[in-house]
Design an enzyme around this catalytic site. Structure first.
Site, PDB file in Angstrom:
ATOM      1  CG  ASP A   1     -35.587 -26.698   7.781  1.00  0.00           C
ATOM      2  OD1 ASP A   1     -35.405 -27.845   8.240  1.00  0.00           O
ATOM      3  OD2 ASP A   1     -34.973 -26.262   6.788  1.00  0.00           O
TER       4      ASP A   1
ATOM      5  CD  GLN B   1     -28.402 -30.067   9.324  1.00  0.00           C
ATOM      6  OE1 GLN B   1     -27.724 -30.629  10.180  1.00  0.00           O
ATOM      7  NE2 GLN B   1     -28.404 -30.463   8.067  1.00  0.00           N
TER       8      GLN B   1
ATOM      9  CE  LYS C   1     -30.429 -33.180   6.225  1.00  0.00           C
ATOM     10  NZ  LYS C   1     -29.344 -32.708   5.399  1.00  0.00           N
TER      11      LYS C   1
ATOM     12  CG  HIS D   1     -31.500 -26.383   2.832  1.00  0.00           C
ATOM     13  ND1 HIS D   1     -32.240 -26.835   1.762  1.00  0.00           N
ATOM     14  CD2 HIS D   1     -30.428 -27.196   2.905  1.00  0.00           C
ATOM     15  CE1 HIS D   1     -31.639 -27.878   1.222  1.00  0.00           C
ATOM     16  NE2 HIS D   1     -30.529 -28.118   1.888  1.00  0.00           N
TER      17      HIS D   1
ATOM     18  CB  CYS E   1     -28.658 -26.398  -0.230  1.00  0.00           C
ATOM     19  SG  CYS E   1     -28.331 -27.817  -1.251  1.00  0.00           S
TER      20      CYS E   1
END
Ligand code: PMP
Length: 407
Positions: free
Chosen positions: A200, A203, A226, A123, A364
Site C-alpha cells: 500500500d 503514503q 496524495k 489503514h 481510518c
C-alpha cells in the site's frame, strides 16, 4: 538542491487564502495534497478542447484524448519503474486497487485455510477487503504486531509466515504515524515461502523513490490525490504474470475482446481491469502532477519535508503536555500527537480557529489506535510547500492550547 519554496507555493492557488481571519496553514497533506496550477489547467484544458471518449473513436478528438490518456500510463510506468506499461492499471484510488486484488486474485487463489498477513499499522482499506475475503473463503487473517514506537516486529512476522501464507499486504508508510516499513525485507521473506506481496503505497509514493522491479513486489497501489493529482484516481501496479492469471474485476465495455450471448472473451491487460469509461480528465491531469514531482526531485522533496518534521518535533517536544504518538526511527513527514488532558478533536478545532488545518481522529486506523489505547490523535503532515514559518505558527498555537490544561 535547495528548493525555492516560495516559488513552489506560488503554483498552489489554494494556499493563498485566509481561514478564520488568519493565513491558511495547510498541514493535512497525508489526507490529500493540494494541486498545482498545471494540474488544474490540464483538467480545464481537456474539457475545453479535447473532451472525447477514448480508445474506440475514429475521430480526431478521440484520438487526441486517447494518446494523452495513454501518455499518463507511460509516465506512471517510469514513475514506478515497472517493466511494462501494461502492468499499470488505473483505478479510483488505493482503496479500489486493494479491493480489485482482493476480489480477483482472492477469488481465484485464496482457498479455505489459507492465510493472509497484514500489519497493525494498516489503514482500514488494507484490512476490511481481506476480512471480507477471509469470511467468504474461510481463510485466516493474521496481523504483525508493532512496538511502542510504531514499528513492526519483524521476528513476529517471521513466526507468522508459514506454507499456508498466500499473501502479505502491508503499508509502505503509515498514514497515522508516518512509520516507514522495511518492505524490502518483508517482500523477500514472503517470496521465500511463495507468498505474493501487495504494498500500500498511498503514503509513500509522494515521498520515497519507488522502484517496483527492485522491490520485486507483486502489487503496488497508490492514490493520485496524495501526490498533487486529482481525487478519485489511483494506480494498481501488478506483475504481468500475476495480472494475466487473475480473472477480471468488473464486467462491461473495454474489458472484453468479444461478446456473444453464449460467451465473452476478455481483453488483454491493462484493459481487462478497466471496464467502462474511465476517469479520462483526471488521468490526463495526473501527468502534470507526476511532472511536478519529477521536476522537483523526490529526494529534494523528502529532504525539505524531513527538515520540517525534525524542526517541528524539536520545538513541540519542549511544550509541557505535548505527547508524540509514533516515534519510529524511519518516518515520512507525519506527526501524530496528543495534548495532555485534551480531546484531539478540540485541539483540531482550536488550531482551525488559527487557520491551521490538521486532521484529528482515528485516521481510518482504528485497530492501530486500539493498540495504543487511544481514540485518536491530532495529525500534522507536511508537504513540499510547507515552510518553517508555518511550523513556528503551529508550535505557537499548540503551546497556547497546551497551557490551558498544563500549567
Ligand atoms: N492506505 C493509506 C495508507 C492511506 O493513507 C489511504 C488514504 N488515507 C488509503 C489507503 C486509502 O486511499 P484512498 O482513500 O485514496 O483510496
Amino acid at each position: 538542491m535547495t528548493l525555492d519554496i516560495q516559488n513552489i507555493r506560488g503554483q498552489f492557488p489554494v494556499l493563498d487564502q485566509e481561514v478564520n481571519g488568519k493565513p491558511l496553514i495547510y498541514l493535512d497533506n497525508a489526507a490529500t495534497t493540494q494541486k498545482p496550477k498545471a494540474v488544474l489547467e490540464a483538467l480545464s484544458s481537456y474539457y475545453t478542447h479535447d473532451n472525447s471518449n477514448i480508445h474506440r473513436g475514429a475521430h480526431t478528438l478521440a484520438d487526441r484524448a486517447t494518446r494523452t490518456y495513454e501518455k499518463t500510463r507511460s509516465a506512471v510506468r517510469s514513475f514506478l519503474n515497472s517493466k511494462e506499461e501494461e502492468e499499470i492499471i488505473f483505478t479510483k484510488g488505493t482503496t479500489e486497487g486493494i479491493n480489485l486484488v482482493a476480489s480477483t486474485f482472492g477469488r481465484k487463489f485464496i482457498k479455505e485455510g489459507d492465510e493472509i498477513i497484514i500489519s497493525t499499522l494498516e489503514h482500514h482499506s488494507n484490512i476490511v477487503p481481506w476480512q471480507m475475503l477471509c469470511e467468504e473463503k474461510g481463510a485466516v487473517l493474521k496481523v504483525i504486531p508493532i512496538n511502542d514506537k510504531g514499528e513492526i516486529l519483524i521476528d513476529e512476522f517471521d513466526k507468522l509466515l508459514t506454507e499456508k501464507t498466500k499473501l502479505v499486504s502491508i503499508v509502505h508508510a503509515s498514514n497515522a504515524l508516518g512509520t516507514i516499513n522495511p518492505i524490502e525485507e518483508v517482500i523477500s521473506k514472503a517470496h521465500k515461502i511463495g507468498a505474493r506481496v501487495l504494498i500500500d503505497g498511498a503514503q509513500s509514493s509522494a515521498h520515497l523513490e519507488i522502484d517496483v522491479q527492485a522491490l520485486d513486489c507483486d502489487f503496488f497501489v497508490m492514490s493520485a490525490h496524495k501526490i498533487y493529482g486529482p481525487t478519485g484516481l489511483g494506480v494498481l501496479y501488478g506483475k504481468r504474470e500475476v495480472l494475466e492469471a487473475m480473472p477480471p474485476y468488473q464486467g462491461g465495455g473495454e474489458m472484453i475482446k468479444e461478446v456473444t450471448f453464449d460467451k465473452t472473451t476478455y481483453n488483454e491487460i491493462p484493459f481487462k481491469f478497466e471496464a467502462g469509461t474511465p476517469n479520462i480528465a483526471d488521468v490526463i491531469a495526473f501527468q502534470k502532477a507526476i511532472e511536478f514531482v519529477n521536476d522537483l526531485g523526490k529526494s529534494n522533496i523528502r529532504a525539505h519535508e524531513e527538515s520540517l518534521l525534525t524542526y517541528a518535533v524539536d520545538k513541540l517536544s519542549n511544550i509541557k503536555g505535548f505527547i508524540p504518538v509514533g516515534t519510529a526511527d524511519k518516518k515520512v513527514s507525519v506527526l501524530s500527537f496528543l495534548i495532555n488532558g485534551m480531546h484531539p478533536f478540540d485541539v483540531g478545532m482550536m488550531l482551525d480557529a488559527s487557520g491551521i488545518a490538521v486532521r484529528t481522529g482515528h485516521h481510518c486506523t482504528q485497530p492501530l489506535m486500539n493498540r495504543f489505547d487511544l481514540e485518536g490523535t491530532v495529525r500534522a503532515s507536511f508537504s513540499v510547500y510547507n515552510t518553517k514559518e508555518e511550523v513556528d505558527r503551529l508550535v505557537e498555537s499548540v503551546s497556547k492550547i497546551a497551557k490551558l490544561k498544563n500549567k
